[in-house]
Enzyme design. Sequence first.
Site, PDB file in Angstrom:
ATOM      1  N   VAL A  70       0.834  -1.210   0.000  1.00 51.97           N
ATOM      2  CA  VAL A  70       0.000   0.000   0.000  1.00 51.97           C
ATOM      3  C   VAL A  70       0.870   1.262   0.000  1.00 51.97           C
ATOM      4  CG1 VAL A  70      -1.690   1.330   1.338  1.00 51.97           C
ATOM      5  CG2 VAL A  70      -1.986  -1.140   1.065  1.00 51.97           C
ATOM      6  N   GLU A  71       1.933   1.250   0.787  1.00 52.20           N
ATOM      7  CA  GLU A  71       2.785   2.440   0.915  1.00 52.20           C
ATOM      8  C   GLU A  71       3.591   2.741  -0.344  1.00 52.20           C
ATOM      9  OE1 GLU A  71       3.283   4.776   3.259  1.00 52.20           O
ATOM     10  OE2 GLU A  71       1.906   3.978   4.751  1.00 52.20           O
ATOM     11  N   SER A  72       4.179   1.696  -0.948  1.00 55.22           N
ATOM     12  CA  SER A  72       5.142   1.952  -2.028  1.00 55.22           C
ATOM     13  C   SER A  72       4.977   1.066  -3.252  1.00 55.22           C
ATOM     14  CB  SER A  72       6.558   1.749  -1.490  1.00 55.22           C
ATOM     15  OG  SER A  72       6.784   0.370  -1.218  1.00 55.22           O
TER      16      SER A  72
END
Length: 176
Positions: A70-72
């Site tokens: 989700v973050e990267s």
Amino acid sequence: LFDRSPRPRMARNSHVNLHLRLVCAVLLALSASINSAIASDDLFPFESCFETSGKKYGINPNLLAAVASVESSFNPMAESSSGALGLMQIKWPLTAKELGITNKSDLFEPCKNIDAGAKYLSYLSSRFGSKLLAIAAYFQGPTRIGEKNNIPKKSVGYVEKVLKEEALIAGSNELK
């Protein structure tokens, strides 16, 4: 020097057909190669790093992988406009230094970044006593979550994405 005599139409078409067949053969070979790579269990990005750090800090490796996704999108070179770096999007310099990362370049090393993210999630889980609050605090920061000890509207979508991604990863049996 160059033969300028007109070529018969069939010769030109057979030349094009030969190239077309060659391109198709290459594409089929690539497709088979990609399909076998996708089917392979050991090609999950940074699997051993998620497992090692998860075990070290008592965090489910599937959750760590979900946060990284989700973050990267599993990009170890990711940089956000807010100064978050690497797979787990660790903020530089404050959060990183609190987690023992003193060199900015270390945040671009996948296993070091994952380890820092696992350490941070472990800290947040202990602090809040809740997986959901820990995920929300990872997104918005522990101060904002700690003020009211609830999940702000801004974090709800993020928490949902992480939990859905975790379920997909767990269901795929990519991480054990």
